[in-house]
Design an enzyme around this catalytic site. Structure first.
Site, PDB file in Angstrom:
ATOM      1  N   ASN A 198     109.426  78.118  69.121  1.00 14.12           N
ATOM      2  CA  ASN A 198     109.078  79.291  68.583  1.00 14.12           C
ATOM      3  C   ASN A 198     108.787  78.955  67.170  1.00 14.12           C
ATOM      4  O   ASN A 198     107.970  79.236  66.368  1.00 14.12           O
ATOM      5  CB  ASN A 198     110.244  80.224  68.672  1.00 14.12           C
ATOM      6  CG  ASN A 198     109.956  81.558  67.832  1.00 14.12           C
ATOM      7  OD1 ASN A 198     110.176  81.477  66.504  1.00 14.12           O
ATOM      8  ND2 ASN A 198     109.543  82.654  68.374  1.00 14.12           N
ATOM      9  N   GLY A 229     109.156  75.813  65.274  1.00 14.22           N
ATOM     10  CA  GLY A 229     108.052  74.557  64.988  1.00 14.22           C
ATOM     11  C   GLY A 229     106.533  75.070  65.438  1.00 14.22           C
ATOM     12  O   GLY A 229     105.559  74.865  64.607  1.00 14.22           O
ATOM     13  N   LYS A 259     126.840  84.692  67.623  1.00 13.13           N
ATOM     14  CA  LYS A 259     126.029  83.839  68.301  1.00 13.13           C
ATOM     15  C   LYS A 259     126.518  83.884  69.863  1.00 13.13           C
ATOM     16  O   LYS A 259     127.748  84.059  70.057  1.00 13.13           O
ATOM     17  CB  LYS A 259     126.163  82.432  67.701  1.00 13.13           C
ATOM     18  CG  LYS A 259     124.601  81.683  68.060  1.00 13.13           C
ATOM     19  CD  LYS A 259     123.605  82.043  67.270  1.00 13.13           C
ATOM     20  CE  LYS A 259     122.369  81.339  67.535  1.00 13.13           C
ATOM     21  NZ  LYS A 259     121.408  81.805  66.350  1.00 13.13           N
TER      22      LYS A 259
HETATM   23  P1  NAD Z   1     112.812  76.705  71.512  1.00  5.80           P
HETATM   24  O1  NAD Z   1     113.510  76.761  72.348  1.00  5.80           O
HETATM   25  O2  NAD Z   1     111.564  77.783  71.268  1.00  5.80           O
HETATM   26  O3  NAD Z   1     112.091  75.297  70.814  1.00  5.80           O
HETATM   27  C1  NAD Z   1     112.949  74.153  70.699  1.00  5.80           C
HETATM   28  C2  NAD Z   1     112.014  72.959  70.435  1.00  5.80           C
HETATM   29  O4  NAD Z   1     112.736  71.635  70.086  1.00  5.80           O
HETATM   30  C3  NAD Z   1     111.218  72.495  71.904  1.00  5.80           C
HETATM   31  O5  NAD Z   1     109.952  72.415  71.715  1.00  5.80           O
HETATM   32  C4  NAD Z   1     112.148  71.329  72.605  1.00  5.80           C
HETATM   33  O6  NAD Z   1     111.340  70.426  73.162  1.00  5.80           O
HETATM   34  C5  NAD Z   1     112.420  70.831  70.934  1.00  5.80           C
HETATM   35  N1  NAD Z   1     113.537  69.727  70.861  1.00  5.80           N
HETATM   36  C6  NAD Z   1     114.682  69.967  71.556  1.00  5.80           C
HETATM   37  N2  NAD Z   1     115.402  68.821  71.212  1.00  5.80           N
HETATM   38  C7  NAD Z   1     114.753  67.975  70.574  1.00  5.80           C
HETATM   39  C8  NAD Z   1     114.733  66.767  69.795  1.00  5.80           C
HETATM   40  N3  NAD Z   1     115.804  65.832  70.001  1.00  5.80           N
HETATM   41  N4  NAD Z   1     113.837  66.254  69.048  1.00  5.80           N
HETATM   42  C9  NAD Z   1     112.554  67.067  68.992  1.00  5.80           C
HETATM   43  N5  NAD Z   1     112.282  68.189  69.514  1.00  5.80           N
HETATM   44  C10 NAD Z   1     113.477  68.487  70.423  1.00  5.80           C
HETATM   45  O7  NAD Z   1     113.723  77.077  70.003  1.00  5.80           O
HETATM   46  P2  NAD Z   1     113.405  77.938  68.808  1.00  5.80           P
HETATM   47  O8  NAD Z   1     113.688  79.145  69.102  1.00  5.80           O
HETATM   48  O9  NAD Z   1     112.199  77.193  68.028  1.00  5.80           O
HETATM   49  O10 NAD Z   1     114.553  77.432  67.821  1.00  5.80           O
HETATM   50  C11 NAD Z   1     114.470  75.868  67.177  1.00  5.80           C
HETATM   51  C12 NAD Z   1     115.561  75.911  66.207  1.00  5.80           C
HETATM   52  O11 NAD Z   1     115.352  76.891  65.039  1.00  5.80           O
HETATM   53  C13 NAD Z   1     117.231  76.005  66.575  1.00  5.80           C
HETATM   54  O12 NAD Z   1     118.004  75.341  65.767  1.00  5.80           O
HETATM   55  C14 NAD Z   1     117.224  77.445  66.213  1.00  5.80           C
HETATM   56  O13 NAD Z   1     118.699  77.867  66.190  1.00  5.80           O
HETATM   57  C15 NAD Z   1     116.553  77.693  64.947  1.00  5.80           C
HETATM   58  N6  NAD Z   1     116.284  79.242  64.672  1.00  5.80           N
HETATM   59  C16 NAD Z   1     115.423  79.736  65.617  1.00  5.80           C
HETATM   60  C17 NAD Z   1     115.125  81.160  65.356  1.00  5.80           C
HETATM   61  C18 NAD Z   1     114.272  81.888  66.214  1.00  5.80           C
HETATM   62  O14 NAD Z   1     114.111  82.811  65.793  1.00  5.80           O
HETATM   63  N7  NAD Z   1     113.872  81.372  67.402  1.00  5.80           N
HETATM   64  C19 NAD Z   1     115.861  81.683  64.216  1.00  5.80           C
HETATM   65  C20 NAD Z   1     116.659  80.952  63.264  1.00  5.80           C
HETATM   66  C21 NAD Z   1     116.719  79.611  63.538  1.00  5.80           C
END
Ligand code: NAD
Length: 439
Positions: free
Chosen positions: A240, A242, A119
């Site tokens: 991404n 959500g 990471k």
């Molecule tokens: P992102 O940056 O695209 O989105 C994150 C979202 O979470 C944003 O809408 C932000 O406003 C919101 N957020 C942040 N803090 C918050 C809080 N306290 N309460 C509510 N909402 C909040 O990130 P992403 O890529 O969607 O990743 C989200 C999670 O999924 C992370 O834990 C990441 O490690 C995990 N993840 C992502 C991927 C990927 O391919 N993008 C893969 C595996 C795991």
């Protein structure tokens, strides 16, 4: 009289400490119930193989110079290349990146992908930086970790605060310094399609989780739920993971999205919320760039929106969101952990006790790394797969992973989270023992 239930478990809010506790418990279980392994071998899995910290200056748009700190942690070289996303956020530090790298090692074992865990990240606030500043930051960070990354050594991907634009820049920077590399595009995944990205990578994390959720419902593992049609959903985080989860469940499965939140708060509406329209609202320059404010719905805090009634709750924001306190009031039937580490150890115990089916992160969100693997394979072979083929292969991987974890859970009478850890550790030990110790 209300009887307050007490729990002997100490709730661990620190993500790295929690990962280590859960790992140690599962390791102890493997040693006593599955196979006894020399302590020397198991120690290899407990600590990261390599942790790199870099500090570098960056020219800001106003002519000033700021110093940033970046990280790249390679947790295990059980399989190489190592693999893991790059996060841009103000709370990025060595412990967080190490915990996320640890999770990646386990996740790759759960979906049986020949990568080790890694990471990376930079401590910064991307929301307060311009596009040009972020581009320069990405180039400089890539330069600073250049000696670590490569198609055969370590392959980054997007995570919180980064996306395909950053991945395109990682590729370009690597390419400029490695002009003779024949498969340079395989140095990073999650790239734009025209730079060798894979169809379906953008939706992969959400789609992979939904395949597992669908399987759980089909097998009657979720209490009082026989179909996803018309199921009500609350999603925490609208990035991404959500947004895509909300959109796929709404458009393709006929679910009703009743709650959505981001870092500024949440909204709830029993009649349903349209994900695409809410994204347009969030991206409008005239608004707070939040889901809050959509159609004048009242803005809610986490305790309030996470505990509203729903069938499916999807934490897709960040770690340590579903705590013991909140989980006592959660009214969902199933929780799909799309974020990494959203649920504390105590919350897990409480939710399990309430009969809520919790699909743990190292299984639920492994679709992201799975399609990253497909992208890496395509780049190395000079191929472009159709979206339908990517989805078909993803579904197969996710359903097999779910089956393996459920079988482990049933065999040893464990909840799904412990079972996923036990399965991943067992597979890691198989590789370690098979390879032996060098020299
Ligand atoms: P992102 O940056 O695209 O989105 C994150 C979202 O979470 C944003 O809408 C932000 O406003 C919101 N957020 C942040 N803090 C918050 C809080 N306290 N309460 C509510 N909402 C909040 O990130 P992403 O890529 O969607 O990743 C989200 C999670 O999924 C992370 O834990 C990441 O490690 C995990 N993840 C992502 C991927 C990927 O391919 N993008 C893969 C595996 C795991």
């Amino acid at each position: 009289m209300i009887v307050q239930q007490t729990y002997e478990i100490k709730e661990e809010f620190d993500f790295l400490k929690r990962t280590r506790v859960e790992f140690a418990e599962a390791l102890q279980f493997v040693n006593s119930q599955v196979r006894s392994v020399d302590r020397g071998f198991t120690k290899v899995l407990e600590q990261p193989f390599r942790q790199s910290v870099v500090r570098f200056p960056l020219l800001m748009d106003d002519g000033s110079i700021e110093t940033f700190t970046g990280f790249r942690v390679q947790h295990s070289r059980l399989c190489e290349p190592t693999k893991g996303g790059i996060r841009y956020a103000p709370d990025v530090d060595l412990d967080l990146v190490t915990a996320l790298a640890f999770d990646m090692t386990l996740k790759c074992r759960v979906v049986n992908i020949p990568f080790g865990g890694a990471k990376g990240g930079v401590c910064c606030d991307p929301k307060k930086m311009s596009r040009a500043e972020l581009d320069r930051l990405t180039r400089r960070y890539t330069y600073e970790i250049m000696h670590l990354i490569g198609p055969d050594s370590d392959v980054p991907a997007p995570d919180v605060g980064t996306g395909e634009r950053e991945m395109g820049i990682v590729y370009d920077t690597y390419r400029m310094f490695n002009p003779r590399c024949t498969c340079a595009s395989a140095v990073v995944t999650g790239k734009p399609l025209n730079l060798g990205g894979s169809p379906g990578r953008d939706q992969a994390t959400a789609q992979g989780g939904i395949y597992v959720l669908e399987e759980a419902v089909k097998r009657n593992h979720v209490k009082n739920m026989t179909s996803l049609k018309a199921a009500t959903v609350i999603v925490q985080g609208f990035g991404n993971a959500g947004y895509n989860a909300a959109k796929i469940l709404n458009d393709e499965y006929g679910c009703k999205i009743v709650g959505i939140s981001d870092s500024k708060g949440g909204i709830y509406c029993q009649d349903g919320l349209p994900p695409e329209e809410i994204l347009v609202h969030k991206n409008k320059k005239s608004t707070e760039r939040s889901v809050v404010g959509y159609r004048d719905l009242r803005g809610l805090g986490p305790k309030e929106y996470l505990t509203k009634p729903c069938d499916i709750l999807i934490p897709a924001a960040k770690e340590t969101q579903i705590t013991g306190e909140i989980s006592k009031d959660i009214r969902a039937r199933v929780i799909l952990d799309l974020a990494n580490g959203p649920t504390t150890n105590l919350a897990h115990t409480i939710l399990f006790g309430k009969g809520i089916h919790v699909i743990p992160d190292i299984l639920a969100n492994a679709g992201g790394v799975t399609v990253s693997y497909f992208e890496w394979l395509q780049n190395r072979a000079g191929e472009n797969w159709e979206l339908s083929m990517v989805k078909e292969k993803l579904r197969k991987k996710m359903v097999t992973a779910y089956t393996n974890v459920v079988e482990t859970a049933v065999k040893y009478n464990l909840d799904l989270r412990k079972a996923a850890f036990v399965f991943a550790i067992r597979k890691s030990l198989d590789i370690l023992l098979g390879r032996g110790v060098f020299p």
